[in-house]
Scaffold this motif. Sequence first.
Motif, mmCIF file in Angstrom:
data_model
loop_
_atom_site.group_PDB
_atom_site.id
_atom_site.type_symbol
_atom_site.label_atom_id
_atom_site.label_comp_id
_atom_site.label_asym_id
_atom_site.label_seq_id
_atom_site.Cartn_x
_atom_site.Cartn_y
_atom_site.Cartn_z
ATOM 1 N N HIS A 15 5.644 5.172 -8.009
ATOM 2 C CA HIS A 15 5.856 4.627 -6.671
ATOM 3 C C HIS A 15 6.829 3.469 -6.770
ATOM 4 C CE1 HIS A 15 2.406 6.958 -5.184
ATOM 5 N NE2 HIS A 15 1.808 6.631 -6.348
ATOM 6 N N SER B 123 7.842 7.837 -3.335
ATOM 7 C CA SER B 123 6.905 8.190 -4.410
ATOM 8 C C SER B 123 7.353 9.524 -5.004
ATOM 9 C CB SER B 123 5.485 8.302 -3.848
ATOM 10 O OG SER B 123 5.082 7.061 -3.294
ATOM 11 N N ILE C 192 0.867 -1.172 0.000
ATOM 12 C CA ILE C 192 0.000 0.000 0.000
ATOM 13 C C ILE C 192 0.910 1.229 0.000
ATOM 14 C CG2 ILE C 192 -1.736 1.289 1.275
ATOM 15 C CD1 ILE C 192 -2.634 -1.367 2.525
ATOM 16 N N GLN D 75 1.194 4.990 0.614
ATOM 17 C CA GLN D 75 0.447 6.002 1.342
ATOM 18 C C GLN D 75 1.186 7.339 1.385
ATOM 19 O OE1 GLN D 75 -0.164 4.171 5.171
ATOM 20 N NE2 GLN D 75 -1.921 2.959 4.478
ATOM 21 N N LYS D 76 2.229 7.459 0.567
ATOM 22 C CA LYS D 76 2.979 8.711 0.553
ATOM 23 C C LYS D 76 2.134 9.825 -0.041
ATOM 24 C CE LYS D 76 7.188 7.640 2.026
ATOM 25 N NZ LYS D 76 7.942 8.367 3.020
ATOM 26 N N THR D 77 2.120 10.950 0.608
ATOM 27 C CA THR D 77 1.346 12.091 0.115
ATOM 28 C C THR D 77 2.234 13.192 -0.460
ATOM 29 O OG1 THR D 77 1.378 13.084 2.319
ATOM 30 C CG2 THR D 77 -0.486 11.628 1.768
#
Length: 943
Positions: A837, A843, A818, A820-822
Amino acid sequence: MAAYLQWRRFVFFDRETVKEPPGPDGAGGKAFALPPGVAVCDSGRGSLVFGDILRGGGAGRLGLRQIWFLPRSLQLCSFQAYKLRVTHLYQLKQHSILVSIGEDEEGINPLVKVWNLEKRDGGNPLCTRIFPAIPGNKPTVVSCLTVHENLNFMAIGFADGSVVLTKGDITRDRHSKTQILHEGGYPVTGLAFRQSGKTTHLFVVTTENIQSYLLSVKDYPRLELDTHGCGLRCSSLSDPSQDLQFIVAGNECVYLYQPDERGPCFAFEGQKLIVHWYRGYLIIVSKDRKASPKSDFAGSEAQNSDKQVLNIYDLCNKFIAYSSTFDDVVDVLAEWGSLYVLTRDGKIHVLQEKDTQTKLEARKSMLFRKNLFEMAINLAKSHHLDSDGLSEIFRQYGDHLYNKGNHDGAIQQYIRTIGKLEPSYVIRKFLDAQRIHNLTAYLQTLHLQSLANADHTTLLLNCYTKLKDSSKLEEFIKTSDSEVRFDVETAIKVLRQAAYYSHAVYLAEKHAHHEWYLKIQLEDIKNYQEALCYIGKLPFDQAESNMKRYGKILMHHVPNETTELLKILCTDYQPSGDSEGPGMPEGKKANSEEFIPVFANNSRELKAFLEHMTEVQADSPQGVYDTLLELRLQNWAHERDEQTKEKLRSEALILLKSGRFKTVFDKALVLCQMHSFKDGVLYLYEQGKLFQQIMHYHMQNEQYKKVIEVCELYGDQEACLWEQALGYFARKEEDCKEYIAAVLKHIENKNLMPPLLVVQTLAHNSTATLSVIKDYLVNKLQKQSRQIEQDEQRIQKYREETTRIRQEIEELKASPKIFQKTKCSICTGALELPSVHFLCGHSFHQHCFESYSESDSECPTCMPENRKVMDMIRAQEQKRDLHDQFQHQLKCSNDGFSVVADYFGRGVFNKLTLITDLPSAKAATTIEAGLQRELLIHTKRGT
């Protein structure tokens, strides 16, 4: 006054009667006869010229009053010049001009006619001028005539004592002037012009006196030369061989006159009738003594039965060249190289002079028999005999005098043969010591004529020395350079051999024979100071060579001055005689190393010379520095005074530290070792990085502290020094516990030796107990225990890290990832689609990834660390097969176990296969590649 009877008689002329030329039928041989009545004659311009007179009223007789020309072909030709008679003729030798005097009518009325023989007037020569020959208004008989060859003067003498001079162009009336030059009471019997340069004189002779007039000066000054005269045709002018003297023949003597004085006279007795001069000969026709005498003023007619004697005299050599009798001679003419005697019967007799060689041979044979060599020599000279002929006469004359014992006279004749006669012919005759003066005179002349060789020079100088004639010797050798007529080197050798050293030195110096000059000064005169000054004046090359040759001798006797000259010669040499200035060339420099042998046994001067060279020329040859070092070490080694010894030690050490011995390190080291110069040896060991030799030096001298100091100073550069120090102290039976402890401490700190090897080394020392290495062993064991604990902790850490990584790999394989890097890992901005990613958790914006990524399959953030790991893996793979390197390190290392452990840890001894690329099977997915990269990343992080 020369006595006539003492003169030798010769027959140098052949007498013949002129014959008629052969006719068309070949007939001939009859004596040639001139027409009757010939009374006057002359010659010149290739012809004999005759003039006749009218006799007894025979006006119809053929050939009267004619002037006849007789060429060499004997073909007579004539023209009518006068109606009655021709009384005088004068043919110029340099011009085709004939001057005649004759009469056209009865009475005393002589006419002068000038004929141009090159121009014709109706077939006859052109008469260019006619004028009466009368002095004033008083008619008188013409007695003589003469004309100057330049056609500007003509003189006519008269029976009343008058002389008329015509000045100007005698061929034209309006360009000439006639005047009475002389008046007197005695008949004029002879006239002659004398030209000397621009000065013209006229000689006038009468029956009673002789006078000369200077025609080049206004008013024509007169000078009376003598108070007696001569008869007609008894005077003549000589040629330059007798200095153009005026000859006057009296009945007792023949006198010669210059324009201003009387010259010599000759006692030729007899009544003179005719006098002529011909090619250096005086021709006199005189009355035969048996005949009756004539009056002093002889006329042109003579008695037919008279016998007359013709003598030809050589006044220079004082002999009679010819003598013969003739019947009533009219005149003697000279033409075509011969003499022609005209007699009253019309016959012509020719006197042909014999060739020079014939005359000389005949005369020499006769003269030599009578030992009249002087006369033979004069004869040869007057006939211009070549030098070879004259030399032969001189030789025979010299032999004659030599045989008579007249050596002085003989040598004078032999001297005259120089250049023709071989000198050895003369020298052999005068080698006797009693004749050395004569030999010297001959050799002197031989040298003056530059015909002497080296042997002649040697002989002449030996003569001078035997005679001890220093003045002549100096005169001979002290000639200017342009007058040197002998071999200088030979002269120097002879003078030196004869102990005339000052003369030899003078010659050597004057003619730049430097080697001989120095040889004599140094070996004979022993004037060392002068020789040294002379060398200082020579050009560089010669000064250098002579200092190499004579330097040792000069150094022995004048050491200080010689040293100074060598300093100049090896720095900036200029000959001492040259003045310095901006125009002077740059001085030359000799190689100072080449002059070191000159200073044998002169160490003090050598040291001064070498120190000077090192000061003024830092780039002096290496030999200079080597010799200076050796010299300083010798002085240091032999010095007893401590203070001076310390100064010398300091000087030697400074020289060693000058940096001039890098290229000759071994030589400098040997010198220091030979002289036991400790400081120098140690300095050179240090400069050569021979640290073990430094330590061994101290070990040999049992300087324990110095051994420890060396290890401390150079142990970092050469670690084995501590091991050698430990072995050294271990072998010592003395109590060296303090030094062993210091060494062990350093070995322990640097980990230089395995403990077991330390124990084995110290086991050889009987004084070393366990207490010496107790602290070392305890510390070593404690350190190893701590290292074991650290290694166990690191192993445990690596195990835990490996377990963790394996778990992550399994999760990646079995469970979804998963993201989840923003934020973008590059620009830290909020992520926006499209984005990229990676399994590592990073990412990126797509545009950031494309801008910074070097590969589409690698994370830009993890790529540097991943590459480091990959490089380490490749390095290990490359080192697996480096067996040679392993063996070398194992052999050189003090701790072989550590080397083996290092290579074992690299996997050298394991067969390891590491997959770093993608599998070739098509089933492989990009996820597996990502897992492998993640594994590598975590592995690097764990390490």
